[in-house]
Write an enzyme that holds these catalytic residues in place. Structure first.
Site, PDB file in Angstrom:
ATOM      1  CB  ILE A 437      -0.977  -0.113   1.291  1.00 53.02           C
ATOM      2  CG1 ILE A 437      -1.691  -1.215   1.204  1.00 53.02           C
ATOM      3  CG2 ILE A 437      -1.875   1.044   1.424  1.00 53.02           C
ATOM      4  CD1 ILE A 437      -2.609  -1.667  -0.051  1.00 53.02           C
ATOM      5  CD1 TRP A 567      -8.779  13.066   8.502  1.00 50.45           C
ATOM      6  CD2 TRP A 567      -6.892  11.957   7.463  1.00 50.45           C
ATOM      7  NE1 TRP A 567      -8.873  11.791   8.175  1.00 50.45           N
ATOM      8  CE2 TRP A 567      -8.203  11.019   7.864  1.00 50.45           C
ATOM      9  CE3 TRP A 567      -5.688  11.396   7.034  1.00 50.45           C
ATOM     10  CZ2 TRP A 567      -7.843   9.702   7.675  1.00 50.45           C
ATOM     11  CZ3 TRP A 567      -5.651  10.112   6.893  1.00 50.45           C
ATOM     12  CH2 TRP A 567      -6.747   9.092   7.364  1.00 50.45           C
ATOM     13  CD  GLU A 671      -9.567  -2.717   7.460  1.00 48.90           C
ATOM     14  OE1 GLU A 671      -8.694  -1.389   7.720  1.00 48.90           O
ATOM     15  OE2 GLU A 671     -10.041  -2.821   8.430  1.00 48.90           O
ATOM     16  CG  HIS A 700      -4.957  -2.711  11.865  1.00 44.98           C
ATOM     17  ND1 HIS A 700      -5.530  -2.869  10.589  1.00 44.98           N
ATOM     18  CD2 HIS A 700      -4.791  -1.374  12.014  1.00 44.98           C
ATOM     19  CE1 HIS A 700      -5.907  -1.843   9.849  1.00 44.98           C
ATOM     20  NE2 HIS A 700      -5.263  -0.786  10.973  1.00 44.98           N
TER      21      HIS A 700
HETATM   22  N1  GLN Z   1       0.223   5.045   1.289  1.00 49.79           N
HETATM   23  C1  GLN Z   1      -0.133   5.133   2.786  1.00 49.79           C
HETATM   24  C2  GLN Z   1       0.593   4.030   3.387  1.00 49.79           C
HETATM   25  O1  GLN Z   1       0.880   3.173   3.082  1.00 49.79           O
HETATM   26  C3  GLN Z   1      -1.839   4.827   3.098  1.00 49.79           C
HETATM   27  C4  GLN Z   1      -1.888   5.026   4.478  1.00 49.79           C
HETATM   28  C5  GLN Z   1      -3.549   4.799   4.954  1.00 49.79           C
HETATM   29  O2  GLN Z   1      -4.257   4.361   4.178  1.00 49.79           O
HETATM   30  N2  GLN Z   1      -4.147   5.459   5.959  1.00 49.79           N
HETATM   31  O3  GLN Z   1       1.024   4.476   4.608  1.00 49.79           O
HETATM   32 ZN    ZN Z   2      -5.119   2.228   4.615  1.00 51.00          ZN
END
Ligand code: GLN
Ligand code: ZN
Length: 761
Positions: A437, A567, A671, A700
């Site tokens: 990600i 945010w 997710e 997590h």
């Molecule tokens: N690209 C971000 C990371 O990998 C995505 C974070 C997120 O979804 N909150 O940290």
């Molecule tokens: Zn995320």
């Protein structure tokens, strides 16, 4: 006399003392007694600040080691059985186990508090039956009385909101409520005995759509509590929006006060409209929330005072409490801690401590007449006028660019079906392509090196060189385990919003503007004070470097316009939609520059898209429309063969799946590993045509998933999605994990993808 009142104060400590204390306690380096002392110091400082400012009704029991809903779980003894049998009073280890989980014992679910960026722990109603199992409100009342020399105003979460915010209800809500009410009765009686004259009882769920059955719950609860013989007076506090259709129910409840938000005006009727239309019960106190508890701009005193004057025509001013619109929990502590903010911006800001002064001035005006505060009103009007004239805020080309947008700017040049063919030729990826990600573990070494650089012990060049060695290493390791689409690891970023805010014009970042997000975690939302534009490319150089190290595609990695907006603390003189478009245009330029630098895949994260949903469903579509358009504006300026990804870290998107599809991203990662069933449901009900990576590994948890587990998740995903659509990736970024568990997990992930491919061959 009108009074000033505060609904809740920030509790993390002016210098985040609570974070340090709580984390040290978890690490075993601080004892329970020292932790308690740290909490006491913060509470004392908060009370003394409010007293010194001249606040009449100062809250207590607004402190929390972790979360006020979790405190209510303890208060009512609803500890789920998996945490063992608690004693008479829930102890601290059990408290933190519910917050954070323990070996083989999952924590309570963490979820968003209404539409804020605060997260609460979700009560589980299959625990029970309820009983009084905490003395926190009584202890804090006694402590406040000792510090203040008079009683404070204890704050409780109301029984109906507590119930509605929970899950795993085993019986009717009415039955659960009937079990809860005697516990609340006992709490109120003990607070009365402790000297509380008023108790503030928060029912924020009253600003949401409620069914007749739910409205009956409030009537039952407050008829019961209202008729108790030994109880303090009750201020029924609502916030975050207007009561709207729930008005009649609320004004009919047998409580002595009703607190309303007069700041947030999403749509008519506002609470002011409602008071003007219906009047206000003569026997009740009106809690008039006229200064903003959720944004950091100084109150326009002239307009806040005019609201109060209007209210004073309907309500005896002696029965008005001048309040923030909600708890000040959602604001940083004190503007005066900021030393690096431009003075023109700083003078326009009010954090929690500055809100207190505003409340006191407004209360004085109500009591002594407008002339008594004339100077303050005039100074304020001049300040706002000067701000509106400031060049800093205005950047005409940005406004012009937004005004000149046409439909084509929101659209890619070809439909997905055509683009994907061009992308496949360009990228040549296998089936079940693997990726991550974005972030890789921010090791102690990375954090220590950044700290050194910030303190000036390391030159910019040395720091850049260090970041580059980290990138080179993470590229090498990703290649070695056989990932298909690589990332640079985000080592240069501490926060995915602040990193961009610091580089965009129109944004200010703070040094101490921390706001609690959950537990010991706080964030520092940037401030959007002016028109947003991009003075220079932000990520191009670093991504280009990462791409130069490998033949595999490296993803350009950006935070999306909606997330950056949601945010941040936004300006209030422009619609959110327009701010989102300004940010989107800056990102669009970045996306095009990345493409021109040879980047073939660009990910634009939107983890905050869903949480921006308005509180009432009838307002959803309008939000989703502009949010989707902002994303499209940022992402659509590229050639067909450039692949746009997006990432969202939640799986409940059954209700917004049309909007997700409308983003027109070529690939989304989401997710999933903890909620596979929901995902499958979403894609059974709705055919999704684009490519998607349902997270196959829970970031997590420190657990390393086995290859077989991941294969099983992929098999199930392949039942509702076409295998050609499926990407293989973790749930979210790996920033907070350790390398020791990340790499074996990713190896298993790659093996699982290979197994799926082999099966297809
Ligand atoms: N690209 C971000 C990371 O990998 C995505 C974070 C997120 O979804 N909150 O940290
Ligand atoms: Zn995320």
């Amino acid at each position: 006399m009108a009074k000033s009142s505060v609904l809740g104060y920030p509790r993390i400590g002016k210098r985040r003392e609570l974070k340090r204390a709580v984390e040290a306690y978890w690490a075993g380096t601080l004892g329970a007694a020292e932790l308690a002392a740290a909490g006491r110091d913060i509470r004392r400082a908060n009370w003394e600040t409010q007293r010194a400012a001249g606040i009449d009704l100062i809250p207590c029991n607004d402190f929390s080691y972790y979360d006020q809903v979790l405190d209510t779980v303890c208060l009512t003894g609803l500890v789920p059985a998996r945490f063992g049998q608690p004693g008479d009073v829930v102890d601290l280890p059990t408290y933190f186990a519910m917050a954070r989980g323990a070996t083989d014992t999952p924590a309570l679910e963490l979820t968003k508090w209404f539409d804020t960026n605060y997260h609460y722990l979700v009560p589980e109603f299959d625990a029970g039956p309820p009983r009084l199992a905490s003395t926190k409100p009584f202890d804090e009342l006694a402590e406040a009385t000792a510090v203040l020399g008079r009683a404070a105003k204890p704050v409780l979460i109301g029984p109906v909101s507590f119930l509605l915010l929970g899950k795993h209800h085993t019986r009717s809500l009415a039955d659960h409520l009937r079990d809860l009410l005697p516990v609340y009765a006992e709490v109120l009686a003990r607070l009365a005995a402790g000297g509380a004259e008023w108790v503030q009882i928060d029912e924020p769920t009253l600003v949401q759509d409620r069914t007749p059955e739910e409205l009956a719950l409030y009537r039952e609860a407050y008829t019961y509590l209202g008729n108790l013989p030994d109880r303090p007076r009750l201020m029924l506090q609502t916030y975050f929006e207007a009561l709207d259709g729930n008005w009649d129910t609320v004004v009919g409840l047998p409580v002595e006060g009703i607190g309303l938000d007069f700041v947030r005006e999403v749509r008519p009727p506002t609470n002011l409209d409602l008071v003007n239309r219906h009047g206000f019960p003569a026997d009740k106190v009106l809690g008039a929330g006229v200064v903003n508890g959720r944004n950091i701009w100084r109150t326009n005193l002239v307009s806040a005072f005019s609201t109060l004057e209007q209210l004073a025509q309907r309500v005896d001013p002696d029965r008005i409490w001048v309040q923030p619109s909600c708890s000040l929990l959602h604001l940083p502590y004190d503007v005066d801690l900021e030393t690096a903010l431009a003075p023109e911006i700083k003078q326009l800001l009010a954090f929690a401590e500055q809100r207190l002064e505003e409340l006191v001035v407004l209360t004085r005006g109500l009591n002594e007449g407008r002339s008594a505060i004339q100077d303050a009103l005039e100074a304020d009007a001049a300040l706002f006028q000067a701000a509106l004239d400031s060049d800093r805020i205005h950047h005409a080309p940005t406004r012009q660019r937004v005004a000149a947008l046409t439909e084509r700017d929101f659209q890619r040049s070809a439909p997905f079906a055509e683009r994907i063919t061009a992308q496949q030729e360009h990228l040549r990826l296998p089936r079940y392509p693997t990726t991550t990600i974005g972030s890789f573990p921010q090791t102690p070494e990375v954090r220590a090196t950044r700290a050194k650089w910030r303190k000036g012990h390391l030159s910019d060049a040395e720091y850049q060189a260090f970041i580059r060695t980290q990138i080179a290493e993470v590229i090498r390791r990703q290649e070695a385990i056989g990932l298909d689409v690589l990332v640079h690891g985000e080592f240069e970023r501490t926060d995915m919003v602040e990193y961009f805010a610091a580089q965009l014009a129109g944004f200010a970042v703070t040094e101490h503007g921390w706001v609690q997000s959950y537990g010991s975690r706080a964030v520092r939302p940037p401030i959007i004070y002016g028109n947003v534009y991009r003075p220079a490319p932000m990520t191009v150089e670093i991504i280009r470097y990462a791409q130069s190290l490998t033949d595999k595609p490296v993803k350009g990695m950006l935070t999306g316009p909606v997330t950056i907006l949601n945010w941040s603390f936004p300006r209030e003189d422009l619609p959110r939609r327009e701010i989102a478009f300004q940010i989107a245009l800056a990102l669009r330029d970045e996306v095009q520059d990345l493409e021109a630098a040879g980047i073939r895949v660009i990910q634009i994260d939107e983890p905050a898209l869903r949480e921006g949903l308005p509180l009432r469903r009838e307002d959803w579509q309008e939000y989703l429309d502009w949010a989707v358009r902002a994303f499209r504006l940022a992402s659509s300026g590229v050639a067909d063969r450039t692949q746009i990804h997006s990432h969202m870290c939640y799986s409940e998107f059954n209700d917004i799946i049309d909007a997700i599809e409308a983003l027109d991203a070529d690939v989304i990662s989401i997710e999933n590993s903890r909620s596979n069933a929901e995902l499958l449901q979403a894609f059974t009900d709705h055919r999704y045509s684009r490519h998607i990576g349902p997270g196959v590994y829970d970031v997590h948890s420190a657990r390393v998933p086995s290859t077989a587990e991941i294969v099983a998740l992929l098999e199930r995903a392949s039942q509702v999605l076409d295998p050609s659509q499926i990407w293989v990736n973790p749930d979210c970024g790996l920033k907070t994990r350790g390398n020791a568990e990340v790499w074996p997990s990713l190896e298993h992930m790659v093996e699982a993808a290979r197994a799926m491919r082999a099966r297809m061959a």
